[in-house]
Enzyme design. Structure first.
Site, mmCIF file in Angstrom:
data_model
loop_
_atom_site.group_PDB
_atom_site.id
_atom_site.type_symbol
_atom_site.label_atom_id
_atom_site.label_comp_id
_atom_site.label_asym_id
_atom_site.label_seq_id
_atom_site.Cartn_x
_atom_site.Cartn_y
_atom_site.Cartn_z
ATOM 1 C CG ASN A 72 -2.351 0.570 0.760
ATOM 2 O OD1 ASN A 72 -2.416 1.660 0.198
ATOM 3 N ND2 ASN A 72 -3.413 -0.157 1.053
ATOM 4 N NE ARG A 73 -2.212 4.689 -3.464
ATOM 5 C CZ ARG A 73 -3.001 3.643 -3.749
ATOM 6 N NH1 ARG A 73 -3.476 2.879 -2.760
ATOM 7 N NH2 ARG A 73 -3.320 3.368 -4.990
ATOM 8 C CG HIS A 114 1.858 -2.074 -3.964
ATOM 9 N ND1 HIS A 114 1.211 -2.095 -2.751
ATOM 10 C CD2 HIS A 114 0.879 -2.246 -4.915
ATOM 11 C CE1 HIS A 114 -0.088 -2.293 -2.949
ATOM 12 N NE2 HIS A 114 -0.305 -2.382 -4.242
ATOM 13 C CG HIS A 168 -1.796 -6.883 -5.297
ATOM 14 N ND1 HIS A 168 -2.949 -6.873 -6.043
ATOM 15 C CD2 HIS A 168 -1.521 -5.585 -5.010
ATOM 16 C CE1 HIS A 168 -3.342 -5.627 -6.222
ATOM 17 N NE2 HIS A 168 -2.497 -4.819 -5.586
ATOM 18 C CG ASP A 194 -7.516 1.198 -4.287
ATOM 19 O OD1 ASP A 194 -7.147 0.258 -3.543
ATOM 20 O OD2 ASP A 194 -6.721 1.819 -5.029
ATOM 21 C CD GLN A 237 -6.417 -0.636 0.238
ATOM 22 O OE1 GLN A 237 -6.250 -0.466 1.451
ATOM 23 N NE2 GLN A 237 -6.585 0.366 -0.596
ATOM 24 C CD GLU A 268 -4.313 -5.217 -2.409
ATOM 25 O OE1 GLU A 268 -3.207 -4.669 -2.193
ATOM 26 O OE2 GLU A 268 -5.220 -4.673 -3.074
#
Length: 362
Positions: A91-92, A117, A188, A261, A299, A327
């Site tokens: 993720n971010r 990622h 993923h 998302d 996620q 995820e």
């Protein structure tokens, strides 16, 4: 006199084969794990990815239910994360950086202003090594040197894919470090329970996601203030609901993500054992996937940015909402959010993540 029950059949030996070669000539292996009734998982060492996953329908007919490619070249040429292992940080991370113990670490901003990622060359771009492959299981490992993609510490990661039931695949992640760092590994997979060859979108798939809170995000998909109730929003999947039922509702968060998302909040830290995080059913085939995990977040991504440029298995072009992702992971931007569950890893500790993908048919 009652006869004793017949013992369950043992998994077949893992089958190893060459899937392709990287530009430098290094071989990429594929390992096939075969369960019961045609259930099979094919794992490639590039990205430690699930390249194929065969699951029977209600009539007993297996179909491949994950997006991917028949050959190695498309995985290497274009980074799409199909079935891949994500790290160091899934993720971010906001602003492409974080501070740990007073030191600032700068990461590649590869998703707008943010790091996504693991950066430009994350764990999905590594050719993992097979440590062991036997009946029903394969273990892979990779090494990430200190400073790679800007992260501190030399991290050694291991991942075991194991058949733990007739139609059940368990993923067990471990990581160690020689310096304090952050770690967030996940799988993923892009799923379509109708079968990839049959094609079509996943909007009719019925999702149950028991979590009562999710993380609203800003325009760059970074969490805002904190968890918000799903009640009264398109994010409420506590009762079985088709993925497409509210995906076009006029809701700010749906507009920002072009669908779903977002992270659903499962807990405040890693659970002692995997618990049910989501259930998905495809009415047409009867296939059911249950996801159990020990991670504090999930996620859910509804394939919003699949744009028809990826040619996958069976010559299929993958378009918007042709697959969904679930995820399990720590919450996004945790390194910058002391109010979120911590993903910090210290020397001498072992970071762990266990997720179970259990399939059936109704």
């Amino acid at each position: 006199m009652d006869m004793p029950a017949a013992p369950a059949p043992s998994p077949a030996p893992a089958r190893r084969e060459i899937f392709g070669h990287l530009p430098d000539g290094e071989a990429v292996e594929r390992v096939r794990l075969r369960g019961a009734d045609g259930f099979e998982a094919a794992i490639i060492t590039y990205g430690a990815a699930v390249q194929a996953l065969l699951v029977p329908d209600r009539a007993g007919h297996p179909a491949d239910v994950v997006l991917g490619h028949d050959e190695l070249a498309p995985y290497v040429e274009t980074r799409r994360f199909f079935g891949a292992t994500i790290g160091r940080y899934a993720n971010r991370i906001a602003g492409g950086g974080f501070t740990l113990d007073g030191a600032r670490y700068t990461l590649a901003a590869n998703n707008g202003p943010n790091a996504l990622h693991g950066g430009i060359e994350g764990f999905d771009r590594k050719n993992w090594q097979v440590v062991a492959a036997d009946a029903g299981a394969v273990t892979l490992s990779c090494l990430s040197p200190d400073g790679e993609e800007g992260f501190p510490g030399t991290v050694t990661a291991r991942l075991t894919y194991a058949l733990t039931g007739p139609r059940e695949l368990t993923l067990s992640f471990e990581a160690t470090t020689d310096r304090a760092t952050v770690v967030n590994l996940t799988h993923h997979g892009f799923f379509n329970l109708a079968g990839v060859e049959a094609g079509g979108d996943v909007l009719d798939h019925v999702l149950t996601l028991p979590a009562a809170h999710y993380l609203p995000v800003d325009a760059t998909a970074i969490p805002l203030a904190g968890p918000a109730p799903v009640a009264g929003t398109p994010f409420d999947f506590r009762s079985p609901t088709p993925i497409g039922a509210r995906i076009r509702d006029d809701h700010e968060q749906v507009r920002l993500g072009r669908g779903y998302d977002h992270n659903w909040c499962l807990g405040e830290g890693r659970a002692a054992a995997p618990v049910l995080a989501a259930r998905v059913e495809h009415p047409g085939s009867g296939r059911v996937m249950e996801l159990l995990t020990d991670q504090p977040g999930l996620q859910f991504y509804s394939g919003n940015f699949l744009d028809g440029t990826a040619v996958g298995k069976f010559g299929r072009l993958h378009r918007q909402s042709d697959a969904f992702c679930l995820e399990p992971q720590f919450w996004p931007d945790t390194p910058n959010r002391p109010d979120f569950p911590s993903c910090r890893l210290e020397p001498g500790e072992v970071w762990r993540h266990v997720s179970v993908y259990r399939f059936s048919a109704v």
